[in-house]
Scaffold this motif. Sequence first.
Motif: not given
Ligand code: BYC
Length: 324
Positions: A46, A50, A85, A116, A119, A139, A142, A145, A209, A215-217, A227, A231
């Motif tokens: 997931r 995403q 990218e 997803r 956002s 960025d 990003a 994170n 997030g 934050s459920g996850h 992680k 968040n």
């Molecule tokens: N947008 O329990 P949570 C980049 C969703 S690329 C949309 O806190 P988690 C770049 C979340 O999926 C940037 N949805 O979730 C590229 C969950 O949905 P479900 C991307 C969001 O996963 C090109 C629900 O909300 N970076 O930087 O523990 C050019 C509950 O959230 C968002 C990554 O993907 C959001 N903002 O934590 C320039 C980094 N936030 O499953 C730049 C990797 C939350 O309940 N990902 N949701 O339907 C992560 O670090 C984590 O997945 C997150 C969310 C911190 C984003």
Amino acid sequence: MTTAATVEEAAPQAGLLAAFESALAEDSRIEPRDWMPDAYRATLIRQMAQHAHSEIIGMQPEANWISRAPSLRRKAILMAKVQDEAGHGLYLYSAAETLGVGRDELLDKLHAGRQRYSSIFNYPTLTWADVGAVGWLVDGAAITNQVPLCRCSYGPYARAMVRICKEESFHQRQGYELLLALSRGTEAQHAMAQDAVDRWWWPSLMMFGPPDTESGHSEQSMAWKIKRHSNDELRQRFVDICVPQAEVLGLTLPDPALRWNEERGAHDFGDIDWTEFHEVLRGNGPCNEQRITQRRTAHEQGAWVREAATAYAAKQGTEHGEVR
Ligand code: BYC
């Protein structure tokens, strides 16, 4: 009732789980061939999907300005960034493949709205200064994170993040340098830079997030060392990094509540509009429709490339006497 057979089945499972948990406790990496709980695999798929989708959708708002970049130098930089990218998307889809999901399957889910992307990419890039604000703030968020993700417990994801973070830091600097040039330029250029920061600041904070309480996850992902920080911790870190940078830029962050809190050793900041965040996640942001339509069209238009690549690979295989 526990039968002899279920006890026998459970025994090796318990051993595998113990090996998985001790690998986490020792902070060593879980690799594709290692046993892992189904829920750990599903969480990684997931998050990585995403993340990969965000990279390729994130190409759109910036590509919007390639043909209108104000100089050859700016155009070359922006093209390189947008290409990066695409590369990040490839590393991440490849890393996700090691978990047993194909890129086609993930893209189908994105196109069907079943997975997803961030956002942040549902906001428009209205002026050239937005390219700077995206670089500095988007960025920058990003990187904040993603640096901890270099220590993610899943090896292929962690290794992909090392390279991605190096490239992201170049992206962040180009945005900062672009905004600095505008901020120190004419009055109109300064105003354009300020307007871009005004529009991108709050959505950038939402990238981290929902708040920890919602934050459920997070709890499980942190226990699994996917992680490393919550968040809200990362959001706070980002705010603290940006405040002095904004001062150097000569731009104001659009938050009257922003001030240093001596006791906490961190900046206090105003309330985030979580209704807006949830609306964007529900598909009601300013550009959701446009982004996904453009992505589906690009995929359809690229069908001939995929067919040609498959035909070429098959031909190569036949020529080398392989049966495919
Ligand atoms: N947008 O329990 P949570 C980049 C969703 S690329 C949309 O806190 P988690 C770049 C979340 O999926 C940037 N949805 O979730 C590229 C969950 O949905 P479900 C991307 C969001 O996963 C090109 C629900 O909300 N970076 O930087 O523990 C050019 C509950 O959230 C968002 C990554 O993907 C959001 N903002 O934590 C320039 C980094 N936030 O499953 C730049 C990797 C939350 O309940 N990902 N949701 O339907 C992560 O670090 C984590 O997945 C997150 C969310 C911190 C984003």
